[in-house]
Design a protein around this motif. Structure first.
Motif, PDB file in Angstrom:
ATOM      1  N   GLU A  25     -19.477  42.158 -34.631  1.00 59.97           N
ATOM      2  CA  GLU A  25     -19.399  41.475 -35.917  1.00 59.97           C
ATOM      3  C   GLU A  25     -19.129  42.474 -37.030  1.00 59.97           C
ATOM      4  O   GLU A  25     -19.705  43.564 -37.062  1.00 59.97           O
ATOM      5  CB  GLU A  25     -20.697  40.728 -36.214  1.00 59.97           C
ATOM      6  N   ILE A  26     -18.257  42.068 -37.924  1.00 60.35           N
ATOM      7  CA  ILE A  26     -17.968  42.870 -39.110  1.00 60.35           C
ATOM      8  C   ILE A  26     -18.782  42.274 -40.262  1.00 60.35           C
ATOM      9  O   ILE A  26     -18.409  41.259 -40.847  1.00 60.35           O
ATOM     10  CB  ILE A  26     -16.455  42.867 -39.443  1.00 60.35           C
ATOM     11  N   ASN A  27     -19.919  42.916 -40.543  1.00 63.65           N
ATOM     12  CA  ASN A  27     -20.784  42.406 -41.601  1.00 63.65           C
ATOM     13  C   ASN A  27     -20.563  43.171 -42.906  1.00 63.65           C
ATOM     14  O   ASN A  27     -19.866  44.184 -42.932  1.00 63.65           O
ATOM     15  CB  ASN A  27     -22.252  42.433 -41.159  1.00 63.65           C
ATOM     16  N   GLN A  28     -21.170  42.692 -43.957  1.00 60.47           N
ATOM     17  CA  GLN A  28     -20.964  43.304 -45.273  1.00 60.47           C
ATOM     18  C   GLN A  28     -21.513  44.727 -45.325  1.00 60.47           C
ATOM     19  O   GLN A  28     -20.939  45.593 -45.983  1.00 60.47           O
ATOM     20  CB  GLN A  28     -21.568  42.447 -46.384  1.00 60.47           C
ATOM     21  N   ASP A  29     -22.601  44.985 -44.604  1.00 60.95           N
ATOM     22  CA  ASP A  29     -23.142  46.351 -44.589  1.00 60.95           C
ATOM     23  C   ASP A  29     -22.119  47.343 -44.046  1.00 60.95           C
ATOM     24  O   ASP A  29     -21.954  48.437 -44.593  1.00 60.95           O
ATOM     25  CB  ASP A  29     -24.421  46.425 -43.749  1.00 60.95           C
ATOM     26  N   PHE A  56      -8.796  35.306 -50.235  1.00 62.12           N
ATOM     27  CA  PHE A  56      -9.274  35.106 -48.867  1.00 62.12           C
ATOM     28  C   PHE A  56     -10.554  34.291 -48.801  1.00 62.12           C
ATOM     29  O   PHE A  56     -11.022  33.952 -47.714  1.00 62.12           O
ATOM     30  CB  PHE A  56      -9.464  36.461 -48.174  1.00 62.12           C
ATOM     31  N   GLY A  57     -11.184  33.998 -49.954  1.00 64.90           N
ATOM     32  CA  GLY A  57     -12.388  33.181 -49.998  1.00 64.90           C
ATOM     33  C   GLY A  57     -13.663  33.919 -49.623  1.00 64.90           C
ATOM     34  O   GLY A  57     -14.737  33.325 -49.594  1.00 64.90           O
ATOM     35  N   ALA A  58     -13.552  35.192 -49.315  1.00 69.61           N
ATOM     36  CA  ALA A  58     -14.706  36.024 -48.954  1.00 69.61           C
ATOM     37  C   ALA A  58     -14.239  37.475 -48.962  1.00 69.61           C
ATOM     38  O   ALA A  58     -13.035  37.741 -49.069  1.00 69.61           O
ATOM     39  CB  ALA A  58     -15.227  35.653 -47.567  1.00 69.61           C
ATOM     40  N   THR A  59     -15.188  38.389 -48.841  1.00 70.17           N
ATOM     41  CA  THR A  59     -14.786  39.783 -48.708  1.00 70.17           C
ATOM     42  C   THR A  59     -14.090  39.989 -47.368  1.00 70.17           C
ATOM     43  O   THR A  59     -14.292  39.225 -46.419  1.00 70.17           O
ATOM     44  CB  THR A  59     -15.995  40.743 -48.815  1.00 70.17           C
ATOM     45  N   ILE A  60     -13.243  41.015 -47.330  1.00 73.75           N
ATOM     46  CA  ILE A  60     -12.531  41.358 -46.099  1.00 73.75           C
ATOM     47  C   ILE A  60     -12.763  42.830 -45.781  1.00 73.75           C
ATOM     48  O   ILE A  60     -13.008  43.638 -46.675  1.00 73.75           O
ATOM     49  CB  ILE A  60     -11.015  41.075 -46.203  1.00 73.75           C
ATOM     50  N   VAL A 100      -9.567  40.633 -41.827  1.00 74.12           N
ATOM     51  CA  VAL A 100     -10.825  40.409 -41.111  1.00 74.12           C
ATOM     52  C   VAL A 100     -11.867  40.010 -42.153  1.00 74.12           C
ATOM     53  O   VAL A 100     -12.340  40.843 -42.929  1.00 74.12           O
ATOM     54  CB  VAL A 100     -11.275  41.673 -40.350  1.00 74.12           C
ATOM     55  N   LEU A 101     -12.208  38.734 -42.176  1.00 73.85           N
ATOM     56  CA  LEU A 101     -13.201  38.232 -43.119  1.00 73.85           C
ATOM     57  C   LEU A 101     -14.593  38.692 -42.723  1.00 73.85           C
ATOM     58  O   LEU A 101     -14.903  38.798 -41.527  1.00 73.85           O
ATOM     59  CB  LEU A 101     -13.173  36.700 -43.161  1.00 73.85           C
ATOM     60  N   VAL A 102     -15.429  38.954 -43.716  1.00 73.18           N
ATOM     61  CA  VAL A 102     -16.811  39.305 -43.454  1.00 73.18           C
ATOM     62  C   VAL A 102     -17.423  38.236 -42.541  1.00 73.18           C
ATOM     63  O   VAL A 102     -17.145  37.043 -42.685  1.00 73.18           O
ATOM     64  CB  VAL A 102     -17.606  39.459 -44.766  1.00 73.18           C
ATOM     65  N   GLY A 103     -18.199  38.684 -41.579  1.00 72.92           N
ATOM     66  CA  GLY A 103     -18.820  37.766 -40.625  1.00 72.92           C
ATOM     67  C   GLY A 103     -17.976  37.484 -39.392  1.00 72.92           C
ATOM     68  O   GLY A 103     -18.453  36.882 -38.443  1.00 72.92           O
ATOM     69  N   SER A 104     -16.719  37.933 -39.406  1.00 71.03           N
ATOM     70  CA  SER A 104     -15.846  37.740 -38.236  1.00 71.03           C
ATOM     71  C   SER A 104     -16.271  38.672 -37.113  1.00 71.03           C
ATOM     72  O   SER A 104     -16.875  39.716 -37.334  1.00 71.03           O
ATOM     73  CB  SER A 104     -14.389  38.063 -38.585  1.00 71.03           C
ATOM     74  N   LYS A 105     -15.901  38.284 -35.900  1.00 73.90           N
ATOM     75  CA  LYS A 105     -16.089  39.151 -34.745  1.00 73.90           C
ATOM     76  C   LYS A 105     -14.719  39.626 -34.288  1.00 73.90           C
ATOM     77  O   LYS A 105     -13.768  38.853 -34.257  1.00 73.90           O
ATOM     78  CB  LYS A 105     -16.796  38.414 -33.618  1.00 73.90           C
ATOM     79  N   VAL A 106     -14.666  40.919 -33.938  1.00 71.86           N
ATOM     80  CA  VAL A 106     -13.419  41.507 -33.450  1.00 71.86           C
ATOM     81  C   VAL A 106     -13.671  42.177 -32.100  1.00 71.86           C
ATOM     82  O   VAL A 106     -14.805  42.535 -31.764  1.00 71.86           O
ATOM     83  CB  VAL A 106     -12.826  42.529 -34.446  1.00 71.86           C
ATOM     84  N   ARG A 107     -12.598  42.335 -31.347  1.00 72.97           N
ATOM     85  CA  ARG A 107     -12.634  43.095 -30.106  1.00 72.97           C
ATOM     86  C   ARG A 107     -11.294  43.791 -29.940  1.00 72.97           C
ATOM     87  O   ARG A 107     -10.332  43.471 -30.648  1.00 72.97           O
ATOM     88  CB  ARG A 107     -12.937  42.211 -28.892  1.00 72.97           C
ATOM     89  N   LEU A 108     -11.232  44.706 -28.989  1.00 77.71           N
ATOM     90  CA  LEU A 108     -10.036  45.508 -28.790  1.00 77.71           C
ATOM     91  C   LEU A 108      -9.453  45.273 -27.404  1.00 77.71           C
ATOM     92  O   LEU A 108     -10.174  45.286 -26.412  1.00 77.71           O
ATOM     93  CB  LEU A 108     -10.375  46.994 -28.946  1.00 77.71           C
ATOM     94  N   ARG A 109      -8.145  45.107 -27.361  1.00 79.02           N
ATOM     95  CA  ARG A 109      -7.383  45.021 -26.106  1.00 79.02           C
ATOM     96  C   ARG A 109      -6.475  46.254 -26.067  1.00 79.02           C
ATOM     97  O   ARG A 109      -5.803  46.556 -27.049  1.00 79.02           O
ATOM     98  CB  ARG A 109      -6.549  43.737 -26.096  1.00 79.02           C
ATOM     99  N   VAL A 110      -6.472  46.968 -24.929  1.00 80.94           N
ATOM    100  CA  VAL A 110      -5.730  48.228 -24.822  1.00 80.94           C
ATOM    101  C   VAL A 110      -4.737  48.154 -23.673  1.00 80.94           C
ATOM    102  O   VAL A 110      -5.076  47.728 -22.569  1.00 80.94           O
ATOM    103  CB  VAL A 110      -6.681  49.428 -24.598  1.00 80.94           C
ATOM    104  N   VAL A 130      -6.370  44.679 -32.065  1.00 84.66           N
ATOM    105  CA  VAL A 130      -7.681  44.230 -32.525  1.00 84.66           C
ATOM    106  C   VAL A 130      -7.589  42.724 -32.745  1.00 84.66           C
ATOM    107  O   VAL A 130      -6.855  42.258 -33.624  1.00 84.66           O
ATOM    108  CB  VAL A 130      -8.108  44.949 -33.824  1.00 84.66           C
ATOM    109  N   GLU A 131      -8.324  41.994 -31.918  1.00 83.16           N
ATOM    110  CA  GLU A 131      -8.311  40.538 -31.977  1.00 83.16           C
ATOM    111  C   GLU A 131      -9.491  40.036 -32.795  1.00 83.16           C
ATOM    112  O   GLU A 131     -10.551  40.666 -32.817  1.00 83.16           O
ATOM    113  CB  GLU A 131      -8.400  39.958 -30.560  1.00 83.16           C
ATOM    114  N   ILE A 132      -9.294  38.894 -33.455  1.00 79.34           N
ATOM    115  CA  ILE A 132     -10.348  38.241 -34.226  1.00 79.34           C
ATOM    116  C   ILE A 132     -10.748  36.984 -33.472  1.00 79.34           C
ATOM    117  O   ILE A 132      -9.879  36.168 -33.116  1.00 79.34           O
ATOM    118  CB  ILE A 132      -9.865  37.852 -35.642  1.00 79.34           C
TER     119      ILE A 132
END
Length: 153
Positions: A25-29, A56-60, A100-110, A130-132
């Protein structure tokens, strides 16, 4: 996690996907810490109230924050075994496709795009996507070049 044990295994991996990381998760912290570390405190990243009214309606997340996650997420996907030095040679191409909006989850495909023998070892070109979670479009696609150099080189 996929471990590439030697030069032959690395060369044979060209054209194949190595795997996918766990979601984080990409959080605000995390965004705020990156802003503090880089000095990039643009309001779309660090001011939730103003960003709520923005495009975007939120921080990114910063694009470079997303890019900086490649080593951390990549370590969940693959490793080069052995005593060779692993050196970042550079980036061929980087695109930030979706914020990537705050609160989104990301992962990586290599994926291994190319492997070239060089005088001191191997040059490996990887594609990192980097997928959302829940998004058809990725956050970022980055093509990286890594040098794997023999200790005696």
């Amino acid at each position: 996690m996929r471990i590439l044990n030697d030069s032959d295994e690395i060369a044979a991996a060209a054209g194949s996907e190595l795997g996918v990381s766990h979601w984080i998760e990409i959080n605000q912290d995390r965004i705020d810490m990156f802003a503090d570390a880089t000095g990039d405190r643009q309001w779309i990243h660090v001011d939730p109230e103003r960003a709520a009214e923005g495009p975007f309606g939120a921080t990114i997340a910063h694009g470079y924050l997303t890019l900086s996650l490649l080593p951390f997420l990549g370590a969940q996907v693959f490793a080069f075994a052995g005593e060779r030095a692993r050196v970042n040679y550079g980036l061929n191409r980087v695109r930030f496709m979706t914020p990537v909006l705050v609160g989104s989850k990301v992962r990586l495909r290599v994926e291994v795009l190319d492997v070239q023998d060089i005088e001191k070892g191997q040059q490996v070109t990887l594609q990192h996507t980097v997928e959302i979670e829940g998004s058809e479009k990725p956050a970022c696609i980055a093509e990286t070049v890594t040098l794997l150099m023999e200790a005696s080189a």
